[in-house]
Scaffold this motif. Structure first.
Motif, short mmCIF file in Angstrom:
data_model
loop_
_atom_site.label_atom_id
_atom_site.label_comp_id
_atom_site.label_asym_id
_atom_site.label_seq_id
_atom_site.Cartn_x
_atom_site.Cartn_y
_atom_site.Cartn_z
N SER A 58 1.19 -1.45 -0.10
CA SER A 58 0.09 -0.01 -0.61
C SER A 58 0.34 1.30 -0.27
O SER A 58 0.39 2.11 -0.39
CB SER A 58 -0.79 -0.20 1.07
N SER A 59 2.28 0.76 0.18
CA SER A 59 3.80 2.58 -0.50
C SER A 59 2.90 3.44 1.03
O SER A 59 2.72 4.51 0.78
CB SER A 59 3.57 2.75 -1.19
N GLN A 60 2.47 3.21 2.30
CA GLN A 60 2.15 3.97 3.44
C GLN A 60 2.99 3.09 5.03
O GLN A 60 3.37 1.38 4.97
CB GLN A 60 0.11 3.25 3.65
N ASN B 97 12.56 1.68 1.04
CA ASN B 97 11.59 2.11 0.01
C ASN B 97 12.36 0.96 -1.26
O ASN B 97 13.06 1.38 -1.55
CB ASN B 97 11.16 3.22 -0.15
N LYS C 239 1.43 8.16 3.27
CA LYS C 239 1.22 8.03 2.39
C LYS C 239 3.45 8.31 2.47
O LYS C 239 3.66 9.06 2.42
CB LYS C 239 1.32 8.47 0.92
N LYS D 13 7.27 4.39 -2.09
CA LYS D 13 6.82 2.98 -3.02
C LYS D 13 7.77 1.79 -2.66
O LYS D 13 8.19 1.65 -2.78
CB LYS D 13 6.94 2.45 -4.54
N ASN E 296 -2.20 6.91 8.94
CA ASN E 296 -2.14 6.10 7.90
C ASN E 296 -1.32 7.20 6.97
O ASN E 296 -1.75 8.12 6.47
CB ASN E 296 -2.39 4.92 7.05
#
Length: 280
Positions: free
Chosen positions: A143-145, A182, A161, A164, A159
């Motif tokens: 979810s890239s969070q 990441n 952001k 990636k 949450n």
């Protein structure tokens, strides 16, 4: 890494073994677990290690509890699908991110049974805590969070952001700075924990897997699986100050309690690379 600075524990993903490496005599003992070990965490007193397990076909999901003195498995707990990096909270309970379950499972260290579940965005890889234990952070890969969780009431506060495929997450000893790797961007992001504002993003090596901070909080050490090296980040300056070669396909990292050594597991090399830090 054991809190007494004398033993390194390694989950061997090529077998069903957990290795106990004695740093005084460099002798290695092996403890068998029921399924393939993936990641592990050590209790604050060093009496136990908690080992997440699953097979490549996603069967055999569990958490093995090992008595470090007796070197025996105390219990094998069935968990959700694909448990990743466990973490031990200040109250002794074990937080376990369930990759394919979009949740964190919490296990009581006394009864060794599940005490709670917390839903987070897909798919959590890593858990770490603020120094006072009041906040937990999870890196949610797909979810890239990242999730910010109040540990007392076990509510997700926010949450956020990030870049990636965040794989791992670390907090400095003063609790003020959060570092996230990441994996698919070859970067790390650094956040202020008070405002949860991103301070900067840095390019590191390829496929950064794991991150840990120095004991003095001045540096972050980032393990880059795709480039077989480790990036040293000066957190105040906001730049990579050194890149060090390690073994083939490095996966995770530990720092000794005295801050003088780093231990990097080399997945394909089946070795542990030991590095000296600049800590005094």
């Amino acid at each position: 890494m054991a809190p007494d600075n004398r033993t390194v524990y390694v989950a061997d993903q090529n077998s069903k073994d957990v290795h106990f490496i004695g740093l005084d005599d460099r002798q290695i003992a092996v403890v068998k677990v029921p399924n393939t070990p993936r990641f592990l965490a050590v209790s604050p007193d060093g009496a136990r290690i908690y080992v997440s397990m699953f097979e490549n076909d996603f069967t055999g999901n569990g958490l093995a509890v090992i008595d470090t003195a007796k070197r025996t498995v105390v219990k094998n707990i069935r968990t959700g699908p694909r448990p990743f990096e466990p973490a031990v909270a200040s109250d002794g309970q074990v937080w376990l991110p369930i990759h394919n379950g979009a949740r964190v499972e919490i296990y009581d260290d006394q009864t060794l049974t599940e005490a709670a579940r917390i839903s987070v965005p897909p798919n959590p890889h890593w858990v770490t805590f603020s120094p006072d234990g009041s906040i937990a952070y999870t890196a949610n890969h797909e979810s890239s969070q990242i999730s910010v969780i109040n540990t007392k009431d076990r509510l997700v506060l926010r949450n956020i952001k990030v870049g990636k495929s965040p794989h791992s997450i670390a907090v400095t000893p003063d609790g003020r700075t959060l570092i996230v790797t990441n994996y698919d961007l070859d970067t790390v992001e650094v956040f202020d924990t008070g405002s949860l504002r991103r301070l900067y993003r840095l390019a590191v090596g390829k496929e950064p897997q794991a991150v840990i901070t120095s004991t003095d909080g001045k540096h972050a050490y980032v393990v880059n699986e795709g480039s077989d090296n480790l990036s040293v980040v000066d957190l105040k300056a906001g730049k990579v100050v050194s890149t060090v070669a390690v073994g083939d396909s490095p996966r995770v990292i530990a720092v000794s309690p005295d801050g003088l050594r780093l231990y990097v597991t080399d997945g394909n090399g089946r070795t542990v690379t030991v590095l000296r830090t600049t800590a005094k």
